[in-house]
Design an enzyme around this catalytic site. Structure first.
Site, PDB file in Angstrom:
ATOM      1  N   CYS A  24       0.847  -1.083  -0.111  1.00 18.82           N
ATOM      2  CA  CYS A  24      -0.075  -0.059   0.106  1.00 18.82           C
ATOM      3  C   CYS A  24       0.872   1.191  -0.058  1.00 18.82           C
ATOM      4  CB  CYS A  24      -0.971  -0.177   1.308  1.00 18.82           C
ATOM      5  SG  CYS A  24      -2.078   1.259   1.133  1.00 18.82           S
ATOM      6  N   ASP A  67      -6.500  10.511  -4.786  1.00 13.24           N
ATOM      7  CA  ASP A  67      -5.656   9.553  -3.883  1.00 13.24           C
ATOM      8  C   ASP A  67      -4.173   9.307  -4.594  1.00 13.24           C
ATOM      9  OD1 ASP A  67      -5.256   7.824  -1.743  1.00 13.24           O
ATOM     10  OD2 ASP A  67      -6.657   6.923  -1.971  1.00 13.24           O
ATOM     11  N   ASN A  68      -3.522   8.598  -3.912  1.00 12.65           N
ATOM     12  CA  ASN A  68      -2.245   8.148  -4.576  1.00 12.65           C
ATOM     13  C   ASN A  68      -1.527   9.168  -5.357  1.00 12.65           C
ATOM     14  OD1 ASN A  68      -2.886   5.534  -3.691  1.00 12.65           O
ATOM     15  ND2 ASN A  68      -4.178   5.260  -5.170  1.00 12.65           N
TER      16      ASN A  68
HETATM   17  N1  MTE Z   1      -9.976  -1.925  -5.515  1.00  8.07           N
HETATM   18  C1  MTE Z   1     -11.132  -1.799  -4.956  1.00  8.07           C
HETATM   19  N2  MTE Z   1     -12.096  -2.041  -6.083  1.00  8.07           N
HETATM   20  N3  MTE Z   1     -11.607  -1.154  -4.033  1.00  8.07           N
HETATM   21  C2  MTE Z   1     -10.522  -0.566  -3.187  1.00  8.07           C
HETATM   22  O1  MTE Z   1     -10.784  -0.219  -2.104  1.00  8.07           O
HETATM   23  N4  MTE Z   1      -8.249  -0.565  -2.903  1.00  8.07           N
HETATM   24  C3  MTE Z   1      -6.619  -0.495  -3.566  1.00  8.07           C
HETATM   25  C4  MTE Z   1      -6.377  -1.701  -4.353  1.00  8.07           C
HETATM   26  N5  MTE Z   1      -7.760  -2.207  -4.962  1.00  8.07           N
HETATM   27  C5  MTE Z   1      -9.200  -1.068  -3.433  1.00  8.07           C
HETATM   28  C6  MTE Z   1      -8.968  -1.845  -4.720  1.00  8.07           C
HETATM   29  C7  MTE Z   1      -5.832  -0.485  -2.390  1.00  8.07           C
HETATM   30  S1  MTE Z   1      -5.485   1.222  -1.980  1.00  8.07           S
HETATM   31  C8  MTE Z   1      -4.888  -1.315  -2.101  1.00  8.07           C
HETATM   32  S2  MTE Z   1      -3.425  -0.814  -1.335  1.00  8.07           S
HETATM   33  C9  MTE Z   1      -4.863  -2.523  -2.557  1.00  8.07           C
HETATM   34  O2  MTE Z   1      -6.208  -2.828  -3.463  1.00  8.07           O
HETATM   35  C10 MTE Z   1      -5.065  -3.473  -1.623  1.00  8.07           C
HETATM   36  O3  MTE Z   1      -5.225  -4.777  -1.794  1.00  8.07           O
HETATM   37  P1  MTE Z   1      -5.618  -5.974  -0.759  1.00  8.07           P
HETATM   38  O4  MTE Z   1      -6.664  -5.599   0.133  1.00  8.07           O
HETATM   39  O5  MTE Z   1      -5.731  -7.241  -1.387  1.00  8.07           O
HETATM   40  O6  MTE Z   1      -4.342  -6.315   0.113  1.00  8.07           O
END
Ligand code: MTE
Length: 882
Positions: free
Chosen positions: A149, A299-300
């Protein structure tokens, strides 16, 4: 931490999920091949944790070891760092960190084959593919990939200055073997047009208002509200480049994806921040511009360090400048051993101590050096690095239904473990261990933190302080994800400037720096000066009118129920309470700035005191009913009775001898005790054995799960077993959807039904909630409801409440029938043998009009009972699983 597997038994042992598709041939190509680091032992959680039961994620079983970083919901967690590191190169799915922006979409098994994704936008041939086609029509590959993350290690940034993100410790990363097709193959089927430059991805998780985003409005001024589905984009040429390894995944460590990780299908973008790996994938859209999704824009990003939260809120240009978007991970490392707060006893320590940890880099770059300094960076020692990922490059063959095809590519997409033996006297002479990693582009972790508004990509040297206390050395990490403490907090409290280049510590003769002024965000609305008392606050503590208190001020959350990123539950669970501590710990400066909109007055000082002074409220008025739904109340352990070698009855005194428990029949209560090993709170749900009408007392029947060779044992049951008489436990409740109202009437989630009979299926201590209902039916001689109990155990000695059960049968055979079945009955046992099966359910629990089945037992038993009962003609609505 690699293992060579030579027998199917060993495979089965490390893969306890026993996926029928996995055979030794899948993972052992030939005895001559080098050993591969395979997944660690994994136990799929089967229990819905109590904290999740009241959230939209009430369908997701989870591992209680995960550390929650944003309260109860949405689910954002990291594993304890030591547990993560000690699992080795691959992480079990239950410990894998989770970052969810909203609720987890509920996907039923039967719907998975038809789960569809669309490939649209700038393509010649728009396509819709279903899950079956994705598995059957495309080559499947398996590859180890570390997801990280972008917020990993953010708590360090937040300690310097609160960013707009929540606090991650250094365990916001995990590694798994992902299986699925290459993204490029899928996209190629739709024939991308030349104009297509970006691949936008969208998930199925609906966030907040649930409507789809408009294409990006360049003048958009509202950055506070996400709206729609989670989505982001990467460059299309990256997705098409085999060296970048971007894929879709439906399996993780050989198992179907678990709900929190995107079941049934997700994108996996190796070497880039985890935020690009979209879970619950529904759409792939090719565009000529980056994604317009709210999350992609807001974000990001790592904004320039001089941009304050205020500046970023005032000027949209910071958010739309693509230069500040982050994709590839930066080089980073952390120490796992010594652990935070570990103590090394110098009288018993060996001559050296092995310092160990992880390191990773982004964009496929290899970690080339991990260096350690014990003298503030003046000199460095080179550590050993283990490149477990390379073992997969040497491997040829299939693994978990996908081809391992890495021999030709050099990119590194996984973390590496490093270690170095350090003579103990060197540690004794040092004030801190400093670690920095360097990658093959010669990017090195910087000494100083680069603070930014979103607090992302934090990667300064990882520093573990050493404090000599008598004959011991005490190690401290910079922070701990959920607890106070860590050297950064200590330094800050002493007025140290954490960004002064010497970790806030003063050089000899240096004057203390004036502490950075704390920016006091005004959370009050100008002109609001209404005084509110406790009575009025308590009158507005419902889910429709959720008033809550922060810093003595009263807020009405009604207007934000729909808008809160964590869902309405985040607000309704605070109604009527002083939530200052949690609120201030979790919320960003931006969130705080929104508070004046909801500010309605000030709680008068006497009411504030009464609200927080639980002891006074208890002594002022002796409450008639013990259980409270939103506050913990204390019961005192007065007696432990042994029922068998591993089963006990724990007797608790309520607050006073005239108090009733306040537990409706068929419901449960939550219990919180301290884990005697690490002091952490353990919370579980129980149904007492004692009559709920018992006055002043309650009895819990508990089976103690003792640790075995490879099993750690039950944390709650071991903690209870060790609890000395006279200790207090915390209780809260009631919880549960089901209630028996008497005379055949039941209420399920508030809806009443009239029944003529119950079929009760239970195993082991699962008898407790069932028994509450049975006792209520049997004690009321006027109650005409009939009950058939099918009760499974191992041996005769394990049968609980046997004398009561026998007594009910003796009282009225027509009304109560109890059928025992034993899996390990002795030779003298004349009753049924074996597990609760299709046959026994057909015989004793066949569908009937005006009837319901109540089930409680181990996860596997409940699962198979559900399948059989549904196949035998029961409707889902007739089944209740406690
Ligand atoms: N995809 C969806 N659809 N919704 C989410 O909230 N979070 C993202 C990503 N993909 C997210 C997502 C973020 S910020 C991260 S760091 C990773 O998924 C985390 O993956 P994990 O929960 O399988 O570790």
């Amino acid at each position: 931490m690699t293992t060579t597997f030579t027998t199917q038994a060993q495979v089965a042992e490390i893969l306890p999920f026993k996926n029928a598709e996995i055979t030794i041939e899948d993972i052992i190509p030939s005895p001559a091949e080098p050993d591969l680091p395979l997944p660690p032992p994994s136990t799929k959680p089967s229990e819905i944790l109590d904290v999740d039961k009241i959230t939209p994620d009430s369908h997701v079983p989870r591992d209680p070891r995960l550390i929650r970083l944003t309260g109860v919901h949405p689910f954002n967690v990291e594993p304890p760092l030591t547990a993560l590191y000690d699992e080795g190169f691959l992480t079990s799915p239950e410990l894998f960190y989770v970052r969810n922006h909203g609720p987890v979409p509920q996907v039923f098994d039967e719907d998975i084959p038809n789960w569809e994704i669309s490939i649209e936008g700038l393509v010649e041939k728009p396509l819709v593919l279903n899950f079956k086609e994705i598995l059957q029509k495309y080559d499947q590959i398996t590859a180890p990939i570390t997801l990280v993350c972008a917020g990993n290690r953010r708590k360090e940034q937040n300690t310097v200055r609160k960013s707009k993100g929540f606090s991650w410790g250094p365990a916001g990363l995990s590694t798994a073997l992902f299986t699925g097709p290459m993204m490029a193959d899928i996209l190629r089927s739709a024939k991308p047009l030349r104009r297509a430059k970006y691949l936008c991805m969208e998930g199925a998780d609906k966030l907040v208002r649930g409507t789809k985003d408009k294409r990006r409005d360049k003048d958009m001024t509202d950055i506070s509200q996400p709206n729609g589905f989670y989505g982001t984009s990467v460059k299309l040429n990256w997705a098409m480049d085999p060296h970048r390894g971007i894929m879709l995944a439906h399996k993780m460590n050989g198992e179907d994806l678990r709900p929190d990780h995107g079941r049934p299908l997700r994108a996996v973008v190796p070497g880039q921040i985890g935020g690009r790996s979209v879970k619950w994938l529904k759409k792939l859209i090719l565009t000529d511009e980056p994604s317009d999704n709210w999350y992609h824009i807001n974000d990001n990003r790592v904004l320039p360090t001089m941009v304050t939260p205020e500046m970023s809120a005032q000027d949209r240009k910071w958010w739309t400048d693509e230069r500040y978007a982050i994709y590839e991970l930066n080089v980073n490392s952390a120490v796992a051993h010594p652990q935070h707060e570990e103590v090394l006893d110098l009288t018993t320590a060996g001559s050296s101590y092995t310092v160990k940890g992880y390191a990773y880099a982004g964009g496929g770059r290899r970690i080339t050096k991990v260096e350690i300094s014990l003298d503030r960076g003046k000199s460095w020692r080179l550590s050993d690095i283990e490149y477990a990922e390379d073992k997969y490059r040497d491997f040829e063959g299939d693994l978990f239904g996908g081809k391992v095809d890495m021999w030709w590519r050099e990119s590194c997409f996984c973390w590496s473990f490093w270690s170095l033996d350090i003579p103990v006297p060197d540690l004794e002479a040092s004030d801190a261990i400093l670690v920095r990693a360097v990658d093959d582009a010669l990017s090195a972790q910087p000494r100083d933190m680069y603070w930014s508004v979103l607090g992302m990509m934090n990667n300064p040297w990882f520093r573990v302080t050493i404090t000599k206390e008598g004959n011991t050395l005490k190690f401290e990490h910079p922070t701990h994800p959920s607890k106070a403490g860590g050297w950064m907090e200590r330094v800050k409290k002493n007025g140290g400037d954490l960004l002064n280049g010497t970790w806030g510590e003063r050089m000899e003769g240096e004057e203390p720096v004036a502490p950075e002024p704390v920016i006091d965000i005004n959370m009050k609305k100008d002109g609001v000066n209404r005084q509110i008392d406790l009575q009025e606050l308590k009158a507005n503590n419902s889910s429709e009118n959720p008033w809550f208190v922060v810093n003595g001020e009263v807020y009405d959350g009604t207007g934000f129920l729909e808008g809160h990123p964590g869902g309405a539950i985040s607000i309704t669970s605070s109604a009527g309470l002083d939530v200052s501590e949690d609120f201030l710990a979790i919320h960003s400066e931006t969130a705080k700035k929104m508070m004046p909109d909801y500010h309605i007055g000030t709680l008068d000082p006497a009411s504030l005191k009464a609200l927080n002074d639980k002891s006074s409220s208890i002594s002022d008025e002796l409450r008639e009913v013990f259980l409270q739904s939103r506050e913990w109340t204390k019961a005192t352990l007065t007696e432990k009775k042994n029922v068998s070698w591993d089963t006990r009855i724990f007797v608790f005194d309520l607050e006073h001898e005239k108090q009733t428990l306040g537990l409706p029949i068929g419901q449960h209560l939550m219990i919180k005790v301290q884990d005697p090993i690490n002091g952490e709170a353990v919370i579980r749900s129980y149904t007492p054995m004692s009559d709920t009408n018992l006055i002043g007392k309650m009895e819990l029947l508990v089976k103690i799960y003792f640790p075995g060779d490879s099993i750690p044992g039950g944390r709650m049951t071991l903690a209870l077993d060790k609890l000395p008489l006279g200790s207090a436990i915390d209780c809260k409740g009631p919880t549960g959807r089901f209630e028996y109202l008497g005379n055949g009437r039941v209420s399920i989630s508030g809806k009443e039904r009239q029944l003529r009979s119950f079929k009760m299926i239970c195993g082991g201590t699962g008898i407790t909630p069932v028994f509450q209902v049975l006792r209520a039916v049997m004690q009321d001689t006027q109650d005409p409801t009939t009950c058939t109990v099918l009760y499974g155990n191992r041996q005769e000695e394990d049968i609980l409440c046997r004398s009561d059960l026998d007594a009910y049968v003796a009282l009225d055979k027509e009304k109560c029938n109890v059928v025992h079945t034993l899996t390990k009955g002795s030779d003298t046992w004349t009753g049924r043998r074996g597990r609760i099966s299709e046959q026994s359910l057909a015989e004793y629990a066949a569908p009937e009009e005006q009837s319901m089945v109540l089930v409680c037992g181990p996860g596997a038993m409940e699962k198979s009972a559900r399948e059989i009962l549904l196949a035998q003609g029961w409707n889902e609505s007739d089944l209740h699983f406690f």
